[in-house]
Design an enzyme around this catalytic site. Structure first.
Site, PDB file in Angstrom:
ATOM      1  N   THR A  39       0.856  -1.193   0.000  1.00 42.42           N
ATOM      2  CA  THR A  39       0.000   0.000   0.000  1.00 42.42           C
ATOM      3  C   THR A  39       0.878   1.225   0.000  1.00 42.42           C
ATOM      4  O   THR A  39       2.016   1.178   0.456  1.00 42.42           O
ATOM      5  CB  THR A  39      -0.846   0.030   1.301  1.00 42.42           C
ATOM      6  OG1 THR A  39      -1.706  -1.078   1.319  1.00 42.42           O
ATOM      7  CG2 THR A  39      -1.677   1.293   1.391  1.00 42.42           C
ATOM      8  N   ASP A  55      -3.474   4.706  -2.483  1.00 47.75           N
ATOM      9  CA  ASP A  55      -3.591   4.010  -3.771  1.00 47.75           C
ATOM     10  C   ASP A  55      -4.788   3.071  -3.663  1.00 47.75           C
ATOM     11  O   ASP A  55      -5.490   3.081  -2.646  1.00 47.75           O
ATOM     12  CB  ASP A  55      -2.298   3.255  -4.082  1.00 47.75           C
ATOM     13  CG  ASP A  55      -2.164   1.995  -3.228  1.00 47.75           C
ATOM     14  OD1 ASP A  55      -2.097   0.887  -3.779  1.00 47.75           O
ATOM     15  OD2 ASP A  55      -2.149   2.154  -1.976  1.00 47.75           O
ATOM     16  N   ARG A  57      -4.753  -0.485  -4.734  1.00 46.80           N
ATOM     17  CA  ARG A  57      -4.459  -1.896  -5.044  1.00 46.80           C
ATOM     18  C   ARG A  57      -4.441  -2.720  -3.763  1.00 46.80           C
ATOM     19  O   ARG A  57      -3.771  -2.363  -2.793  1.00 46.80           O
ATOM     20  CB  ARG A  57      -3.099  -1.994  -5.737  1.00 46.80           C
ATOM     21  CG  ARG A  57      -2.674  -3.441  -6.005  1.00 46.80           C
ATOM     22  CD  ARG A  57      -1.319  -3.514  -6.667  1.00 46.80           C
ATOM     23  NE  ARG A  57      -1.361  -3.105  -8.062  1.00 46.80           N
ATOM     24  CZ  ARG A  57      -0.313  -3.089  -8.864  1.00 46.80           C
ATOM     25  NH1 ARG A  57       0.867  -3.439  -8.393  1.00 46.80           N
ATOM     26  NH2 ARG A  57      -0.411  -2.712 -10.111  1.00 46.80           N
ATOM     27  N   LYS A  71      -9.276   2.540   0.429  1.00 50.26           N
ATOM     28  CA  LYS A  71      -8.432   2.464   1.623  1.00 50.26           C
ATOM     29  C   LYS A  71      -8.635   3.633   2.561  1.00 50.26           C
ATOM     30  O   LYS A  71      -8.046   3.665   3.640  1.00 50.26           O
ATOM     31  CB  LYS A  71      -6.966   2.407   1.208  1.00 50.26           C
ATOM     32  CG  LYS A  71      -6.655   1.172   0.385  1.00 50.26           C
ATOM     33  CD  LYS A  71      -5.197   0.986   0.142  1.00 50.26           C
ATOM     34  CE  LYS A  71      -5.001  -0.113  -0.878  1.00 50.26           C
ATOM     35  NZ  LYS A  71      -3.611  -0.374  -1.178  1.00 50.26           N
ATOM     36  N   GLY A  85      -1.829  -2.557   5.718  1.00 49.19           N
ATOM     37  CA  GLY A  85      -1.698  -3.784   6.487  1.00 49.19           C
ATOM     38  C   GLY A  85      -2.748  -4.780   6.033  1.00 49.19           C
ATOM     39  O   GLY A  85      -3.188  -4.748   4.897  1.00 49.19           O
ATOM     40  N   SER A 167       4.067  -0.133   2.077  1.00 46.94           N
ATOM     41  CA  SER A 167       5.296  -0.532   1.376  1.00 46.94           C
ATOM     42  C   SER A 167       5.798   0.573   0.454  1.00 46.94           C
ATOM     43  O   SER A 167       6.977   0.662   0.163  1.00 46.94           O
ATOM     44  CB  SER A 167       5.052  -1.812   0.582  1.00 46.94           C
ATOM     45  OG  SER A 167       4.012  -1.585  -0.345  1.00 46.94           O
ATOM     46  N   ASP A 204       6.516   1.112  -6.513  1.00 45.50           N
ATOM     47  CA  ASP A 204       6.360   0.007  -5.567  1.00 45.50           C
ATOM     48  C   ASP A 204       5.417  -1.034  -6.169  1.00 45.50           C
ATOM     49  O   ASP A 204       4.341  -0.688  -6.647  1.00 45.50           O
ATOM     50  CB  ASP A 204       5.794   0.550  -4.247  1.00 45.50           C
ATOM     51  CG  ASP A 204       5.472  -0.554  -3.272  1.00 45.50           C
ATOM     52  OD1 ASP A 204       4.393  -0.503  -2.656  1.00 45.50           O
ATOM     53  OD2 ASP A 204       6.299  -1.472  -3.130  1.00 45.50           O
ATOM     54  N   SER A 207       1.835  -1.389  -4.568  1.00 44.64           N
ATOM     55  CA  SER A 207       0.838  -0.321  -4.739  1.00 44.64           C
ATOM     56  C   SER A 207       0.581  -0.146  -6.213  1.00 44.64           C
ATOM     57  O   SER A 207       1.461  -0.375  -7.049  1.00 44.64           O
ATOM     58  CB  SER A 207       1.356   1.005  -4.194  1.00 44.64           C
ATOM     59  OG  SER A 207       1.918   0.814  -2.928  1.00 44.64           O
TER      60      SER A 207
END
Lengths: 273, 235
Positions: A39, A55, A57, A71, A85, A167, A204, A207
């Site tokens: 994330t 984001d 995903r 999110k 998480g 992340s 990343d 994400s």
């Protein structure tokens, strides 16, 4: 370091596997790497309030489970919370605290404060000693002004003018560290948040997809779902495909007639009533 | 009366088949301040007297009409502290319902659960029935609704109802004045007139309370200045 194994909780720590682990290490077997929380979530304080970004995903290991999940969670009309998480943990904990804040509003007759949400979250997470894997960016505006906090799974919190988690946090933080300043306007704040999330999306693996933004100011909240869509899908042609007869070369033909296996018998007994 | 031997234990029936404690609870309600509710075609209004024990009491700190959810409100007649306990429990139940089903609780469900709590206290040891009757008003997918819940735990849906001291006069007045296609504004005027009927002293925005909910599904309590405006219209 807490090792994630599927042991039944008996109370306290279980040291049953320590000798085995040491033996494996001695033999050269590596410890498995931790699963990263995929994330990018961010928040920043601007002159009139806070801007939150995330984001969209959701991942299950190397697989994208949801290409456009939400999110940014509702806590109170003036408080929103981004969650990184385990998705189930963030959903459950934010729903629970949102419910508690509503009851508190009825009891006091006042608008909820960000520190109230913060304290409810951190007490809950601490009592579960980090097993509720929820890393949150909590932001809102109340009577005491705009507030932005980060909450870690073990229950510690930070109060910051700008924050990133997940992340993709390093990618996003690099954008904030170079471009953040105090007294940003609303447009500048949204721009910066979108840029930070895009940095996470593109750099990343955990994400991706779209950018969600939420702007909270005194007396007004705007939830800009899918504010940016930098990853449009190119779909297959809606006209479909046409296969004309004769396009495919016929190599051989064999026809087998289906034989009837049903035999009719005349004058059988009538069915019994 | 043969009943009197049975009137002290809640959980014992009297020979005539009554639970005398519940009768007494209804008496407590009947001596409480008048409150009423009217269901209009496009909303519901609830109103109550707000007579304070002394002029020294700060009337802005007292609010009899409470919210249970954003679209359900409640008013009571009888013992104030008992109603507070019920409101608190009902609010929690509404939240639990929402957490479980992700749907705002329908009014019928909330009324049912509140009534179940009140009934519980008529069949348990060591407790007494609640000394309040509640008027629950709300607007959900089934339109505007008004329910009355009694200390026994029985509940009914009403088009218009009253409870408390002046109940018989108020109900007669409402029976005459009620029409099926009443609008919310008319209902507010009727509610004020009904309260005025049995009011001792000078009626004003400071000694009555009115709560309304319209098609916007947001229950709100009117401010005393808004009530004064309506009172002026009614004069």
């Amino acid at each position: 370091m807490v090792k994630m194994t599927d042991l039944p909780t008996k109370g306290g720590f279980s040291f049953d596997l320590c000798t085995r682990n040491q033996m494996l290490l001695d033999k050269g077997v590596q410890m498995p790497p931790f699963r990263k929380t995929g994330t990018t979530i961010v928040g920043l304080v601007f002159q009139d309030g806070v801007v939150l970004g995330a984001d969209t995903r959701a991942t299950e290991g190397p697989i994208v489970a949801d290409k456009n999940c939400e999110k940014i969670h509702f806590m109170a009309p003036n408080i929103y919370c981004c969650g990184a998480g385990t998705a189930a943990d963030t959903e459950a904990v934010t729903d629970m605290v949102s419910s508690q804040l509503q009851l508190h509003r009825y009891a006091t007759g006042r608008e909820s404060r960000v520190v109230t949400a913060l304290t409810l979250l951190k007490s809950h997470l601490f009592s579960y000693q980090g097993h509720v894997s929820a890393a949150l960016v909590l932001g809102g505006v109340d009577v005491t002004g705009p507030h932005l906090h980060t909450v870690y799974p073990h229950g510690s919190t930070d109060t910051l003018p700008f924050a990133t988690m997940g992340s993709g946090s390093l990618a996003a933080m690099s954008v904030f560290e170079s471009k953040y300043r105090e007294g940003l306007t609303r447009e500048e704040g949204i721009e910066l948040v979108a840029e930070a999330i895009c940095a996470g999306i593109f750099n990343d693996l955990g994400s991706g997809s779209n950018v969600d933004v939420c702007v909270i100011t005194k007396g007004q909240t705007e939830y800009l779902r899918n504010y940016q869509l930098p990853n449009p899908r190119t779909y297959i042609s809606s006209k479909g495909y046409s296969f004309v007869k004769g396009q495919t070369e016929v190599l051989s033909t064999k026809i087998t007639p289906i034989q009837s296996k049903v035999q009719t018998v005349e004058g059988g007994d009538a069915m019994e009533e | 009366m043969g009943d009197s031997q049975y009137s002290f234990s809640l959980t014992t029936f009297s020979p005539s088949g009554k639970l005398v404690q519940i009768e007494h609870a209804l008496q407590a309600v009947g001596s409480g301040q008048t409150s009423l509710g009217i269901k209009a075609a496009n909303g519901v209004v609830v109103a109550t007297e707000k007579k304070l024990p002394s002029i020294l009491v700060d009337e802005t700190s007292v609010q009899k009409i409470q919210l249970m959810t954003p679209n359900i409100g409640v008013v009571y007649s009888g013992m104030g502290p008992d109603s507070r306990v019920l409101v608190r429990k009902s609010r929690k139940q509404a939240q639990q319902y929402f957490r479980l089903y992700k749907e705002p609780i329908p009014i019928t469900q909330l009324v049912r659960e509140t009534a179940a709590v009140m009934q519980e206290f008529t069949q348990s040891g060591g407790v007494r029935p609640f000394g309040v009757s509640l008027l629950i008003a709300g607007y959900d997918d089934n339109g505007p609704q008004l329910y009355q819940v009694d200390p026994s735990g029985s509940y009914f849906s009403w088009k218009a109802s009253a409870m408390g001291k002046n109940v018989s006069n108020a109900k007669t007045f409402l029976e005459k004045r009620y029409t099926e296609d009443m609008e919310l504004e008319d209902a507010i005027h009727t509610a004020i007139l009904t309260l005025k009927e049995g009011f001792e002293g000078q009626i004003s925005g400071k000694n009555i309370e009115i709560g309304i909910i319209g098609a916007d599904r947001k229950f709100r309590v009117l401010s005393s200045s808004e009530i004064d405006d309506y009172l002026a219209e009614v004069e």
